[in-house]
Motif scaffolding. Structure first.
Motif, short mmCIF file in Angstrom:
data_model
loop_
_atom_site.label_atom_id
_atom_site.label_comp_id
_atom_site.label_asym_id
_atom_site.label_seq_id
_atom_site.Cartn_x
_atom_site.Cartn_y
_atom_site.Cartn_z
N ARG A 189 23.46 -1.72 69.14
CA ARG A 189 23.80 -3.00 69.75
C ARG A 189 22.53 -3.77 70.08
N SER A 190 22.63 -5.13 69.95
CA SER A 190 21.45 -5.95 70.17
C SER A 190 21.88 -7.32 70.68
N ASP A 191 21.14 -7.87 71.66
CA ASP A 191 21.40 -9.23 72.12
C ASP A 191 21.11 -10.22 71.00
N VAL A 192 21.98 -11.21 70.84
CA VAL A 192 21.86 -12.18 69.75
C VAL A 192 20.52 -12.92 69.84
N GLY A 193 19.77 -12.91 68.72
CA GLY A 193 18.55 -13.69 68.62
C GLY A 193 17.33 -13.10 69.30
N LYS A 194 17.50 -12.00 70.01
CA LYS A 194 16.39 -11.47 70.81
C LYS A 194 15.56 -10.41 70.09
N ASN A 195 16.19 -9.72 69.16
CA ASN A 195 15.54 -8.53 68.60
C ASN A 195 15.37 -8.63 67.09
N LEU A 196 14.60 -7.72 66.56
CA LEU A 196 14.36 -7.68 65.12
C LEU A 196 15.41 -6.80 64.46
N ILE A 197 16.20 -7.40 63.60
CA ILE A 197 17.21 -6.68 62.82
C ILE A 197 16.87 -6.93 61.36
N MET A 198 16.49 -5.90 60.65
CA MET A 198 16.02 -6.10 59.27
C MET A 198 16.34 -4.90 58.39
N SER A 199 16.46 -5.18 57.10
CA SER A 199 16.60 -4.14 56.09
C SER A 199 15.67 -4.47 54.93
N VAL A 200 15.07 -3.43 54.37
CA VAL A 200 14.11 -3.59 53.28
C VAL A 200 14.52 -2.71 52.11
N LEU A 201 14.47 -3.27 50.90
CA LEU A 201 14.77 -2.52 49.69
C LEU A 201 13.49 -1.83 49.19
N VAL A 202 13.57 -0.53 48.97
CA VAL A 202 12.43 0.22 48.46
C VAL A 202 12.84 0.94 47.18
N LYS A 203 12.17 0.58 46.08
CA LYS A 203 12.46 1.19 44.78
C LYS A 203 11.22 1.92 44.26
N ASP A 204 11.45 2.82 43.31
CA ASP A 204 10.36 3.48 42.58
C ASP A 204 9.45 4.32 43.48
N PHE A 205 10.02 4.89 44.54
CA PHE A 205 9.22 5.79 45.39
C PHE A 205 9.80 7.19 45.40
N LEU A 206 11.04 7.33 45.79
CA LEU A 206 11.67 8.65 45.83
C LEU A 206 12.08 9.08 44.43
N LEU A 207 11.80 10.34 44.10
CA LEU A 207 12.14 10.87 42.78
C LEU A 207 13.29 11.87 42.84
N ASN A 208 13.49 12.53 44.00
CA ASN A 208 14.59 13.46 44.14
C ASN A 208 14.95 13.60 45.62
N ASN A 209 16.09 14.24 45.88
CA ASN A 209 16.58 14.28 47.26
C ASN A 209 15.75 15.17 48.18
N GLU A 210 14.86 16.00 47.62
CA GLU A 210 13.99 16.81 48.47
C GLU A 210 12.84 15.99 49.05
N GLN A 211 12.69 14.75 48.56
CA GLN A 211 11.60 13.90 49.04
C GLN A 211 12.07 12.87 50.06
N PHE A 212 13.34 12.89 50.44
CA PHE A 212 13.89 11.85 51.30
C PHE A 212 13.07 11.66 52.58
N PHE A 213 12.63 12.77 53.17
CA PHE A 213 11.94 12.64 54.46
C PHE A 213 10.56 12.00 54.33
N ASN A 214 9.99 12.02 53.12
CA ASN A 214 8.70 11.36 52.91
C ASN A 214 8.78 9.88 53.25
N LEU A 215 9.87 9.24 52.83
CA LEU A 215 10.03 7.81 53.13
C LEU A 215 10.22 7.60 54.63
#
Length: 242
Positions: free
Chosen positions: A48-74
């Motif tokens: 939950r976040s107050d409207v307009g007060k906080n940073l809400i963001m999502s970033v697309l990251v491609k070409d980094f993870l090669l398999n599911n054993e590397q998930f924690f690296n990201l």
């Protein structure tokens, strides 16, 4: 980077995942929102976040993870990118509460949710969601929460924060192959309450004492127990009582 600014959305992560399934957005495409009606954290927790007060963001990251054993690296890269950005803004006493809550002193400033999708061609596309308390002042009924504004008694520019954090992400991803060991060490050194006895609670609602020893290569928390054995825990298998 391509920046998509929204006034309101159910979830920036869901928006970016949908966009990625329909198009081929460029790497590090960013979606921000002033209001998020269905924000979520780890394992379905509500954000939950107050409207307009906080940073809400999502970033697309491609070409980094090669398999599911590397998930924690990201996870490590993103957590450290946020920490380093805030350190450069002189936010004090920063740490990472496993796996990826951003803390100042013993208060939570923000959280990270990374969702990975396996494409038909075998590549992995990650959507990195970040909620960061920036200019919100009131945290009624949230005794463990705080914000940059409360900690520093100042207002911060959210747009500048977006740029700084994404640039730090890009920098660390480029350096990962040569410096992965260093990044793992930095992550461990930033772990909240590492190396000190503290109470935990397990899935059976049983309390016990333990000492955080580290994190396994696949992201499990390693805890030294009172019988001198070390157990590993998945997210939500253990709760820190602080």
């Amino acid at each position: 980077m391509k920046l998509i600014k929204l006034d309101a959305i159910d979830s920036t992560n869901e928006f970016l995942k949908s966009l990625s399934s329909q198009q081929e957005p460029e790497n590090f495409t960013v979606v921000t929102a002033e209001n998020q009606t269905k924000g979520k954290g780890q394992m379905g927790a509500v954000w939950r976040s107050d409207v307009g007060k906080n940073l809400i963001m999502s970033v697309l990251v491609k070409d980094f993870l090669l398999n599911n054993e590397q998930f924690f690296n990201l996870n490590i890269i993103i957590s450290l990118s946020v920490i380093k950005t805030l350190e450069e803004l002189n936010i004090p006493e920063l740490s990472i509460k496993w796996p990826n809550d951003i803390m100042s002193y013993n208060k939570k400033l923000g959280g990270i949710l990374i969702e990975n999708t396996l494409k038909s061609d075998g590549t992995i596309v990650s959507v990195v969601g970040l909620g960061l308390n920036v200019n919100q002042i009131n945290f009624q009924n949230l005794p463990n929460a705080s914000s940059l504004a409360v900690i520093c008694n100042a207002e911060f520019n959210k747009d500048e924060l977006v740029i700084l954090i994404v640039e730090k992400m890009k920098e660390k991803i480029l350096l990962w192959k040569e410096q992965s060991d260093i990044f793992w060490d930095e992550y461990f050194n930033k772990l909240f309450r590492k190396g000190v006895p503290m109470p935990f609670r397990n899935l059976d609602n049983q309390n016990f004492m333990g000492i955080i020893q580290g994190v396994s290569p696949i992201g499990k928390l390693q805890v030294l127990l009172e019988d001198d054995s070390v157990s590993e825990f998945e997210i939500k298998e253990i709760q820190m009582l602080y």
